[in-house]
Design an enzyme around this catalytic site. Sequence first.
Site, PDB file in Angstrom:
ATOM      1  N   GLU A 130      -1.951 -10.254  -6.022  1.00 11.13           N
ATOM      2  CA  GLU A 130      -2.003 -11.067  -7.245  1.00 11.13           C
ATOM      3  C   GLU A 130      -1.195 -10.432  -8.362  1.00 11.13           C
ATOM      4  O   GLU A 130      -0.480 -11.107  -9.105  1.00 11.13           O
ATOM      5  CB  GLU A 130      -3.459 -11.216  -7.719  1.00 11.13           C
ATOM      6  CG  GLU A 130      -4.372 -11.941  -6.747  1.00 11.13           C
ATOM      7  CD  GLU A 130      -5.082 -11.011  -5.779  1.00 11.13           C
ATOM      8  OE1 GLU A 130      -4.474 -10.015  -5.335  1.00 11.13           O
ATOM      9  OE2 GLU A 130      -6.252 -11.285  -5.452  1.00 11.13           O
ATOM     10  N   CYS A 161      -2.257  -4.833  -5.526  1.00 11.72           N
ATOM     11  CA  CYS A 161      -2.725  -6.098  -4.957  1.00 11.72           C
ATOM     12  C   CYS A 161      -1.651  -7.179  -5.036  1.00 11.72           C
ATOM     13  O   CYS A 161      -0.782  -7.161  -5.928  1.00 11.72           O
ATOM     14  CB  CYS A 161      -3.946  -6.596  -5.718  1.00 11.72           C
ATOM     15  SG  CYS A 161      -5.393  -5.544  -5.591  1.00 11.72           S
ATOM     16  N   CYS A 176      -9.805  -8.998  -7.024  1.00 10.73           N
ATOM     17  CA  CYS A 176     -10.580  -7.845  -7.476  1.00 10.73           C
ATOM     18  C   CYS A 176     -10.662  -7.838  -9.007  1.00 10.73           C
ATOM     19  O   CYS A 176      -9.957  -8.584  -9.693  1.00 10.73           O
ATOM     20  CB  CYS A 176      -9.930  -6.549  -6.971  1.00 10.73           C
ATOM     21  SG  CYS A 176      -8.458  -6.073  -7.893  1.00 10.73           S
ATOM     22  N   GLU A 205       0.828  -1.212   0.000  1.00 10.21           N
ATOM     23  CA  GLU A 205       0.000   0.000   0.000  1.00 10.21           C
ATOM     24  C   GLU A 205       0.862   1.263   0.000  1.00 10.21           C
ATOM     25  O   GLU A 205       2.087   1.203   0.153  1.00 10.21           O
ATOM     26  CB  GLU A 205      -0.944  -0.037   1.210  1.00 10.21           C
ATOM     27  CG  GLU A 205      -1.881  -1.233   1.107  1.00 10.21           C
ATOM     28  CD  GLU A 205      -2.913  -1.314   2.213  1.00 10.21           C
ATOM     29  OE1 GLU A 205      -2.767  -0.628   3.247  1.00 10.21           O
ATOM     30  OE2 GLU A 205      -3.879  -2.076   2.027  1.00 10.21           O
ATOM     31  N   CYS A 209      -7.362  -7.353 -10.937  1.00 11.51           N
ATOM     32  CA  CYS A 209      -6.500  -8.548 -10.931  1.00 11.51           C
ATOM     33  C   CYS A 209      -7.069  -9.626 -11.851  1.00 11.51           C
ATOM     34  O   CYS A 209      -6.307 -10.337 -12.525  1.00 11.51           O
ATOM     35  CB  CYS A 209      -6.331  -9.082  -9.514  1.00 11.51           C
ATOM     36  SG  CYS A 209      -5.292  -7.995  -8.499  1.00 11.51           S
TER      37      CYS A 209
HETATM   38  N1  THU Z   1      -6.236  -6.516  -2.250  1.00 16.60           N
HETATM   39  C1  THU Z   1      -5.429  -7.465  -2.813  1.00 16.60           C
HETATM   40  O1  THU Z   1      -4.229  -7.537  -2.540  1.00 16.60           O
HETATM   41  N2  THU Z   1      -6.010  -8.325  -3.698  1.00 16.60           N
HETATM   42  C2  THU Z   1      -7.318  -8.300  -4.069  1.00 16.60           C
HETATM   43  O2  THU Z   1      -7.706  -9.010  -4.972  1.00 16.60           O
HETATM   44  C3  THU Z   1      -8.253  -7.423  -3.364  1.00 16.60           C
HETATM   45  C4  THU Z   1      -7.652  -6.374  -2.532  1.00 16.60           C
HETATM   46  C5  THU Z   1      -5.628  -5.571  -1.315  1.00 16.60           C
HETATM   47  C6  THU Z   1      -5.596  -4.142  -1.784  1.00 16.60           C
HETATM   48  C7  THU Z   1      -5.509  -3.394  -0.479  1.00 16.60           C
HETATM   49  O3  THU Z   1      -4.144  -3.357  -0.084  1.00 16.60           O
HETATM   50  C8  THU Z   1      -6.257  -4.264   0.508  1.00 16.60           C
HETATM   51  O4  THU Z   1      -6.359  -5.556  -0.106  1.00 16.60           O
HETATM   52  C9  THU Z   1      -7.655  -3.767   0.842  1.00 16.60           C
HETATM   53  O5  THU Z   1      -8.395  -3.501  -0.301  1.00 16.60           O
END
Ligand code: THU
Length: 138
Positions: free
Chosen positions: A61, A59, A90, A50, A93
């Site tokens: 993935e 993310c 998401c 982040e 991804c």
């Molecule tokens: N996040 C992922 O790493 N992968 C996903 O497919 C959904 C969301 C992360 C993004 C962010 O750092 C946290 O989860 C909350 O949304």
Amino acid sequence: MIEGSSRKEEDLIAVALEARKKAYVPYSHFPVGAALLAESGQVYTGCNVENASYGLSICAERVALFKAVAAGERQFEAIAVVTETMATPCGSCRQVLAEFGESELQIIVADPEGQMEIYTVGELLPASFTAQHLPPST
Ligand code: THU
């Protein structure tokens, strides 16, 4: 969705669980770990990273996939994603996985207690936008 588990899936989940420990999540406090199995047999890990400028966060993935492509991989069998709540990838991804995974790529979602569900990219992103929708280049 395919039920049941095999050694391959359990091994991939274990690697994703370990990768999740590296997540940098000071804002969401929602760590995600991913482990992507390439057809070469190599496994590439990812975690979410982040940023104070929230929109720049990435993310788990996509970190795993981009690492793999940067290492020369183009074909993939499966990706395991571990979250507290068995979150599916998401939309961004899914699109990025569809670019390389075709519709058969397995998406294994799991939680730290070992619950799992298996989907394919085609199930999670049907009728996806692909290179075939682009006009021929001049
Ligand atoms: N996040 C992922 O790493 N992968 C996903 O497919 C959904 C969301 C992360 C993004 C962010 O750092 C946290 O989860 C909350 O949304």
